[in-house]
Design an enzyme around this catalytic site. Structure first.
Site, mmCIF file in Angstrom:
data_model
loop_
_atom_site.group_PDB
_atom_site.id
_atom_site.type_symbol
_atom_site.label_atom_id
_atom_site.label_comp_id
_atom_site.label_asym_id
_atom_site.label_seq_id
_atom_site.Cartn_x
_atom_site.Cartn_y
_atom_site.Cartn_z
ATOM 1 N N ASN A 35 -8.652 5.288 24.911
ATOM 2 C CA ASN A 35 -8.903 4.894 26.306
ATOM 3 C C ASN A 35 -7.616 4.948 27.127
ATOM 4 O OD1 ASN A 35 -10.733 4.045 28.316
ATOM 5 N ND2 ASN A 35 -9.938 1.959 28.187
ATOM 6 N N SER A 124 -9.800 -13.287 25.884
ATOM 7 C CA SER A 124 -10.327 -13.114 27.237
ATOM 8 C C SER A 124 -11.012 -14.388 27.702
ATOM 9 C CB SER A 124 -11.345 -11.976 27.197
ATOM 10 O OG SER A 124 -12.138 -11.990 28.357
ATOM 11 N N TYR A 148 -18.912 -7.649 23.194
ATOM 12 C CA TYR A 148 -17.458 -7.586 23.405
ATOM 13 C C TYR A 148 -16.855 -8.987 23.312
ATOM 14 C CZ TYR A 148 -13.137 -7.791 26.080
ATOM 15 O OH TYR A 148 -11.857 -8.070 26.482
ATOM 16 N N LYS A 152 -14.147 -11.095 20.491
ATOM 17 C CA LYS A 152 -12.962 -11.921 20.797
ATOM 18 C C LYS A 152 -13.093 -13.304 20.153
ATOM 19 C CE LYS A 152 -10.830 -8.875 23.306
ATOM 20 N NZ LYS A 152 -9.678 -8.181 22.724
ATOM 21 N N ASN A 178 -8.625 -12.137 35.204
ATOM 22 C CA ASN A 178 -8.961 -10.769 35.660
ATOM 23 C C ASN A 178 -7.715 -9.994 36.070
ATOM 24 O OD1 ASN A 178 -11.475 -12.358 35.777
ATOM 25 N ND2 ASN A 178 -12.329 -10.516 36.676
ATOM 26 N N ASN A 197 -16.311 -0.071 35.806
ATOM 27 C CA ASN A 197 -17.215 -1.228 35.783
ATOM 28 C C ASN A 197 -16.616 -2.378 36.576
ATOM 29 O OD1 ASN A 197 -19.113 -0.234 33.728
ATOM 30 N ND2 ASN A 197 -17.274 -0.219 32.454
ATOM 31 N N ARG A 230 -13.495 -14.948 41.127
ATOM 32 C CA ARG A 230 -12.749 -14.759 39.886
ATOM 33 C C ARG A 230 -11.276 -15.071 40.103
ATOM 34 N NH1 ARG A 230 -17.299 -14.416 38.754
ATOM 35 N NH2 ARG A 230 -18.422 -12.869 37.501
ATOM 36 N N PRO A 292 -26.754 -8.308 36.144
ATOM 37 C CA PRO A 292 -27.212 -9.219 35.086
ATOM 38 C C PRO A 292 -26.039 -9.756 34.267
ATOM 39 C CG PRO A 292 -28.472 -7.164 35.052
ATOM 40 C CD PRO A 292 -27.364 -6.973 36.050
HETATM 41 P P1 NAD Z 1 -7.103 -0.491 27.538
HETATM 42 O O1 NAD Z 1 -8.358 0.124 27.081
HETATM 43 O O2 NAD Z 1 -6.419 0.064 28.751
HETATM 44 O O3 NAD Z 1 -6.031 -0.537 26.356
HETATM 45 C C1 NAD Z 1 -6.390 -0.621 24.995
HETATM 46 C C2 NAD Z 1 -5.636 0.479 24.267
HETATM 47 O O4 NAD Z 1 -5.955 0.417 22.881
HETATM 48 C C3 NAD Z 1 -6.019 1.879 24.750
HETATM 49 O O5 NAD Z 1 -4.832 2.613 25.022
HETATM 50 C C4 NAD Z 1 -6.782 2.484 23.565
HETATM 51 O O6 NAD Z 1 -6.581 3.885 23.478
HETATM 52 C C5 NAD Z 1 -6.202 1.732 22.397
HETATM 53 N N1 NAD Z 1 -7.080 1.582 21.231
HETATM 54 C C6 NAD Z 1 -8.379 1.156 21.187
HETATM 55 N N2 NAD Z 1 -8.811 1.092 19.921
HETATM 56 C C7 NAD Z 1 -7.767 1.484 19.135
HETATM 57 C C8 NAD Z 1 -7.586 1.610 17.732
HETATM 58 N N3 NAD Z 1 -8.559 1.338 16.864
HETATM 59 N N4 NAD Z 1 -6.384 2.041 17.270
HETATM 60 C C9 NAD Z 1 -5.368 2.332 18.132
HETATM 61 N N5 NAD Z 1 -5.484 2.218 19.456
HETATM 62 C C10 NAD Z 1 -6.663 1.801 19.956
HETATM 63 O O7 NAD Z 1 -7.406 -2.054 27.766
HETATM 64 P P2 NAD Z 1 -6.519 -3.170 28.457
HETATM 65 O O8 NAD Z 1 -7.149 -3.527 29.748
HETATM 66 O O9 NAD Z 1 -5.087 -2.802 28.421
HETATM 67 O O10 NAD Z 1 -6.809 -4.364 27.458
HETATM 68 C C11 NAD Z 1 -5.951 -4.653 26.356
HETATM 69 C C12 NAD Z 1 -6.561 -5.775 25.548
HETATM 70 O O11 NAD Z 1 -6.767 -6.898 26.416
HETATM 71 C C13 NAD Z 1 -7.920 -5.445 24.941
HETATM 72 O O12 NAD Z 1 -7.989 -6.036 23.669
HETATM 73 C C14 NAD Z 1 -8.890 -6.111 25.898
HETATM 74 O O13 NAD Z 1 -10.093 -6.474 25.253
HETATM 75 C C15 NAD Z 1 -8.106 -7.335 26.330
HETATM 76 N N6 NAD Z 1 -8.539 -7.856 27.643
HETATM 77 C C16 NAD Z 1 -8.540 -7.023 28.733
HETATM 78 C C17 NAD Z 1 -8.975 -7.514 29.963
HETATM 79 C C18 NAD Z 1 -9.027 -6.616 31.174
HETATM 80 O O14 NAD Z 1 -9.714 -6.964 32.138
HETATM 81 N N7 NAD Z 1 -8.334 -5.493 31.219
HETATM 82 C C19 NAD Z 1 -9.389 -8.849 30.096
HETATM 83 C C20 NAD Z 1 -9.350 -9.657 28.952
HETATM 84 C C21 NAD Z 1 -8.921 -9.153 27.731
HETATM 85 N N1 UDP Z 2 -18.286 -6.772 41.264
HETATM 86 C C1 UDP Z 2 -18.948 -6.192 42.328
HETATM 87 N N2 UDP Z 2 -19.071 -4.837 42.342
HETATM 88 C C2 UDP Z 2 -18.557 -4.018 41.369
HETATM 89 C C3 UDP Z 2 -17.872 -4.630 40.292
HETATM 90 C C4 UDP Z 2 -17.761 -6.012 40.264
HETATM 91 O O1 UDP Z 2 -19.421 -6.886 43.213
HETATM 92 O O2 UDP Z 2 -18.728 -2.795 41.439
HETATM 93 C C5 UDP Z 2 -18.108 -8.235 41.236
HETATM 94 C C6 UDP Z 2 -18.713 -8.928 40.009
HETATM 95 O O3 UDP Z 2 -20.070 -9.258 40.264
HETATM 96 C C7 UDP Z 2 -17.806 -10.158 39.858
HETATM 97 C C8 UDP Z 2 -16.444 -9.654 40.371
HETATM 98 O O4 UDP Z 2 -16.718 -8.510 41.169
HETATM 99 O O5 UDP Z 2 -18.235 -11.196 40.732
HETATM 100 C C9 UDP Z 2 -15.490 -9.264 39.237
HETATM 101 O O6 UDP Z 2 -16.157 -8.338 38.381
HETATM 102 P P1 UDP Z 2 -15.380 -7.588 37.203
HETATM 103 O O7 UDP Z 2 -16.390 -6.733 36.506
HETATM 104 O O8 UDP Z 2 -14.174 -6.923 37.755
HETATM 105 O O9 UDP Z 2 -14.884 -8.772 36.260
HETATM 106 P P2 UDP Z 2 -15.717 -9.848 35.410
HETATM 107 O O10 UDP Z 2 -17.100 -9.909 35.949
HETATM 108 O O11 UDP Z 2 -15.676 -9.319 34.015
HETATM 109 O O12 UDP Z 2 -14.986 -11.117 35.566
#
Ligand code: NAD
Ligand code: UDP
Length: 335
Positions: A35, A124, A148, A152, A178, A197, A230, A292
């Site tokens: 990713n 998360s 997902y 966690k 967020n 998303n 958020r 949803p």
């Molecule tokens: P991201 O997808 O940008 O980064 C994850 C990275 O891990 C990617 O570069 C992907 O290629 C790599 N990866 C996935 N599976 C792998 C595997 N099996 N081996 C090696 N590499 C692998 O996501 P992010 O937003 O940087 O999130 C990082 C972490 O934080 C994740 O665990 C995610 O669940 C967590 N997190 C993210 C958010 C968010 O909103 N971005 C919120 C809460 C928690």
């Molecule tokens: N949201 C929205 N339109 C979009 C994406 C998200 O209105 O296209 C809203 C969603 O309903 C939430 C907020 O934005 O209230 C944050 O959503 P996001 O998916 O970024 O984070 P999460 O819901 O996982 O906290």
């Protein structure tokens, strides 16, 4: 000090590599680019003017992880690698359980074999499910609404069991709210390949004319203006939280969870209006049905992280919106 960063080419991982290198740590990273893009590694080097070791590979592959530990004396590990799309996890739960659980267990086994017991984990705010009151504190009940989130929660449980079995481990569980925004240089940021998303990457693509109209999912929530609320946090602040967590795990044993958020809740409309104002750009939107599974509001009480990690978010919503847009502008210019 050597820090192994899994998922270092990803959104939060890349910003954390930058902060680690700037703070004088030596970084070793692994990513399978499932990713993310290869050029992120070079961009981290350009931003920091520092080199670091990178392995292309999968964290489910014990051989490559063992090789990384043979070739480097890792003092601590920050584990970002994993899949994170909530909707996809509902459609393909096995893919999520396999990747997120297998990569973590394999990594912990290799760490144990190599007597490296300092671990920082990306959890998360989704583990709080639908909180009964706000702001959210770390001791609130935990539950999840999608696979997902369940990965966690399961991993948090694994980490607690591991610490119980051997209290020489030192584990920091970071519950992110967020993350949005990007590095000031505009060289790294969130760049999903598919239709986003999450709210901010969607807004950015509408502003950049890559997508037509933002759907605001519901304006009948029990919030200030009816749209969802958020706790948005600048990714650079979040990355800095990892430096504090590394300092913690390098200095004391334990297993504890910390909220990484700002403590401020912003509605969807506030985010859209701020984005338009600070970037002087239009974002077409329409109000649609609720998505949803969404909850009305979610924001952190970040005081435990302040007390225990000496960390606090510094950047405000204007900077988050400016830096998110700057990233796509730089991307477009460099194409
Ligand atoms: P991201 O997808 O940008 O980064 C994850 C990275 O891990 C990617 O570069 C992907 O290629 C790599 N990866 C996935 N599976 C792998 C595997 N099996 N081996 C090696 N590499 C692998 O996501 P992010 O937003 O940087 O999130 C990082 C972490 O934080 C994740 O665990 C995610 O669940 C967590 N997190 C993210 C958010 C968010 O909103 N971005 C919120 C809460 C928690
Ligand atoms: N949201 C929205 N339109 C979009 C994406 C998200 O209105 O296209 C809203 C969603 O309903 C939430 C907020 O934005 O209230 C944050 O959503 P996001 O998916 O970024 O984070 P999460 O819901 O996982 O906290």
């Amino acid at each position: 000090m050597n820090i192994l960063v899994t998922g270092g080419a990803g959104y939060i991982g890349s910003h954390t590599c930058v902060e680690l290198l700037n703070a004088g740590y030596d970084v070793i990273s692994i990513d399978n680019f499932s990713n993310s893009k290869r050029d992120v590694i070079d961009k981290i080097k350009i931003i920091t003017n520092k080199d670091f070791k990178f392995y292309e590979g999968d964290c489910r592959d014990k051989d490559i992880l063992s090789r990384i530990f043979i070739e480097n004396k890792n003092d601590a590990v920050i584990h970002f690698a994993g899949y994170k799309a909530v909707g996809e996890s509902v459609k393909e739960p096995l893919k999520y359980y396999r990747n997120n659980l297998d990569s973590t267990i394999t990594l912990l086994e290799v760490m144990k074999e190599n007597n490296c017991k300092n671990f920082v984990f990306s959890s998360s705010a989704t583990v709080y499910g639908k909180p009964k009151t706000l702001p959210i504190k770390e001791d609130f009940p935990l539950s999840t609404t999608n696979p997902y989130g369940t990965t966690k929660l399961i991993i948090e449980g694994i980490l607690r069991d591991l610490y119980k079995s051997d209290n020489t481990w030192s584990i920091a569980i970071l519950r992110y709210f967020n993350p949005i925004g990007a590095h000031k240089s505009g060289l790294i940021g969130e760049n999903p390949n598919d239709i986003p998303n999450n709210l901010m990457p969607y807004i950015v693509k509408v502003a950049n004319n890559e997508l037509g109209t933002l759907s605001i999912f519901g304006n009948d929530y029990d919030t200030k203006d009816g749209t969802g609320v958020r706790d948005y946090i600048h990714v650079v602040d979040l990355a800095k939280g990892h430096i504090k967590a590394i300092e913690k795990v390098l200095n004391e044993t334990g297993c504890d969870a910390y909220n990484l958020g700002t403590g401020n809740g912003y509605s969807v409309l506030e985010i859209v209006n701020t984005f338009m104002k600070v970037n002087n750009v239009d974002v077409n939107y329409r109000i649609t049905d609720r998505r949803p599974g969404d909850i009305d509001a979610c924001y952190a009480d970040p005081s435990y992280a302040k007390e225990k990690l000496n960390w606090k978010a510094e950047l405000g919503i204007d900077e988050m919106c400016k830096d998110s847009y700057n990233f796509v502008k730089v991307l477009r210019k460099n194409k």
